[in-house]
Write a protein that holds these residues in place. Structure first.
Motif, PDB file in Angstrom:
ATOM      1  N   ILE A  91       0.837  -1.197   0.000  1.00 56.78           N
ATOM      2  CA  ILE A  91       0.000   0.000   0.000  1.00 56.78           C
ATOM      3  C   ILE A  91       0.876   1.252   0.000  1.00 56.78           C
ATOM      4  CG2 ILE A  91      -1.698   1.324   1.329  1.00 56.78           C
ATOM      5  CD1 ILE A  91      -2.836  -1.451   2.215  1.00 56.78           C
ATOM      6  N   GLU A  92       1.934   1.225   0.786  1.00 56.39           N
ATOM      7  CA  GLU A  92       2.864   2.363   0.820  1.00 56.39           C
ATOM      8  C   GLU A  92       3.530   2.560  -0.550  1.00 56.39           C
ATOM      9  OE1 GLU A  92       4.051   4.204   3.836  1.00 56.39           O
ATOM     10  OE2 GLU A  92       2.204   3.490   4.744  1.00 56.39           O
ATOM     11  N   GLU A  93       3.827   1.457  -1.243  1.00 55.58           N
ATOM     12  CA  GLU A  93       4.422   1.555  -2.578  1.00 55.58           C
ATOM     13  C   GLU A  93       3.411   2.119  -3.568  1.00 55.58           C
ATOM     14  OE1 GLU A  93       5.757   0.631  -6.593  1.00 55.58           O
ATOM     15  OE2 GLU A  93       3.956  -0.160  -5.653  1.00 55.58           O
ATOM     16  N   GLU A  94       2.158   1.743  -3.446  1.00 46.89           N
ATOM     17  CA  GLU A  94       1.118   2.275  -4.329  1.00 46.89           C
ATOM     18  C   GLU A  94       0.948   3.779  -4.116  1.00 46.89           C
ATOM     19  OE1 GLU A  94      -2.159  -0.292  -3.351  1.00 46.89           O
ATOM     20  OE2 GLU A  94      -1.471  -1.854  -4.730  1.00 46.89           O
ATOM     21  N   ILE A  95       1.086   4.228  -2.885  1.00 49.50           N
ATOM     22  CA  ILE A  95       1.028   5.661  -2.594  1.00 49.50           C
ATOM     23  C   ILE A  95       2.206   6.358  -3.268  1.00 49.50           C
ATOM     24  CG2 ILE A  95       1.234   7.378  -0.738  1.00 49.50           C
ATOM     25  CD1 ILE A  95      -0.302   5.300   1.055  1.00 49.50           C
ATOM     26  N   TYR A  96       3.380   5.750  -3.193  1.00 52.66           N
ATOM     27  CA  TYR A  96       4.593   6.274  -3.844  1.00 52.66           C
ATOM     28  C   TYR A  96       4.381   6.468  -5.343  1.00 52.66           C
ATOM     29  CZ  TYR A  96       9.041   5.259  -6.325  1.00 52.66           C
ATOM     30  OH  TYR A  96      10.102   5.235  -7.198  1.00 52.66           O
ATOM     31  N   GLN A  97       3.711   5.520  -5.982  1.00 56.60           N
ATOM     32  CA  GLN A  97       3.515   5.583  -7.429  1.00 56.60           C
ATOM     33  C   GLN A  97       2.764   6.838  -7.864  1.00 56.60           C
ATOM     34  OE1 GLN A  97       4.824   3.802  -9.855  1.00 56.60           O
ATOM     35  NE2 GLN A  97       5.876   2.419  -8.463  1.00 56.60           N
ATOM     36  N   THR A  98       1.900   7.357  -7.009  1.00 54.75           N
ATOM     37  CA  THR A  98       1.115   8.540  -7.369  1.00 54.75           C
ATOM     38  C   THR A  98       1.563   9.795  -6.623  1.00 54.75           C
ATOM     39  OG1 THR A  98      -0.567   7.981  -5.727  1.00 54.75           O
ATOM     40  CG2 THR A  98      -0.921   7.173  -7.975  1.00 54.75           C
ATOM     41  N   ASP A  99       2.627   9.681  -5.857  1.00 53.00           N
ATOM     42  CA  ASP A  99       3.145  10.842  -5.129  1.00 53.00           C
ATOM     43  C   ASP A  99       3.621  11.899  -6.134  1.00 53.00           C
ATOM     44  OD1 ASP A  99       5.461  12.465  -3.827  1.00 53.00           O
ATOM     45  OD2 ASP A  99       4.431  11.514  -2.132  1.00 53.00           O
ATOM     46  N   PRO A 100       3.343  13.171  -5.880  1.00 51.98           N
ATOM     47  CA  PRO A 100       3.777  14.231  -6.801  1.00 51.98           C
ATOM     48  C   PRO A 100       5.285  14.234  -7.068  1.00 51.98           C
ATOM     49  CG  PRO A 100       2.224  15.101  -5.203  1.00 51.98           C
ATOM     50  CD  PRO A 100       2.525  13.695  -4.781  1.00 51.98           C
TER      51      PRO A 100
END
Length: 137
Positions: free
Chosen positions: A100-109
């Protein structure tokens, strides 16, 4: 009848709110395993020191994404065995608490800006994602 419909609506709204506020609770299995993201960059201009330096500059900025636990920027090691692949220019490996943390990273500005500002440097990217063992307590 109206009171029953209102109660049902409030229950459903409460569940929807709970799910939106605590998405990790909805997917407990996705929170337990370490997630490793390893990227190999192949530059358009192979062996170009300026392009390599520019990409490393971008990766250092990328390492500021808050969900990254640990990041490593590397180049091929001077090892020589048949099974070792050394045709890439730069490797980027980062660790996340979970997928989940990696998925957040993928869309981080910061990540999106990295792609926008540095993707012109590479001709190819190869990614290896892996899950670590479940935590042992």
């Amino acid at each position: 009848m109206e009171e029953n419909s209102r109660r049902k609506f409030l229950q459903q709204a409460g569940m929807a709110t709970l799910a939106s506020v605590t998405p990790l609770a909805a997917e407990p299995e996705r929170t337990k395993e370490l997630f490793i993201h390893h990227v190999f960059f192949y530059l358009k201009n192979k062996n170009n020191a300026q392009d390599e330096a520019k990409l490393v500059e971008g990766l250092k900025k990328l390492s500021k994404v808050p969900t990254i636990q640990f990041a490593h920027i590397g180049t091929p090691a001077a090892t020589s065995r048949d099974v070792i692949v050394k045709d890439y220019a730069i490797s980027w490996m980062c660790f996340f608490k979970n997928i989940i943390e990696e998925e957040i990273y993928q869309t981080d500005p910061i990540h999106l800006e990295f792609i926008e500002n540095y993707s012109h440097l590479w001709e190819r990217v190869v990614v290896y994602d892996s899950l670590g063992p479940k935590k042992i307590s």
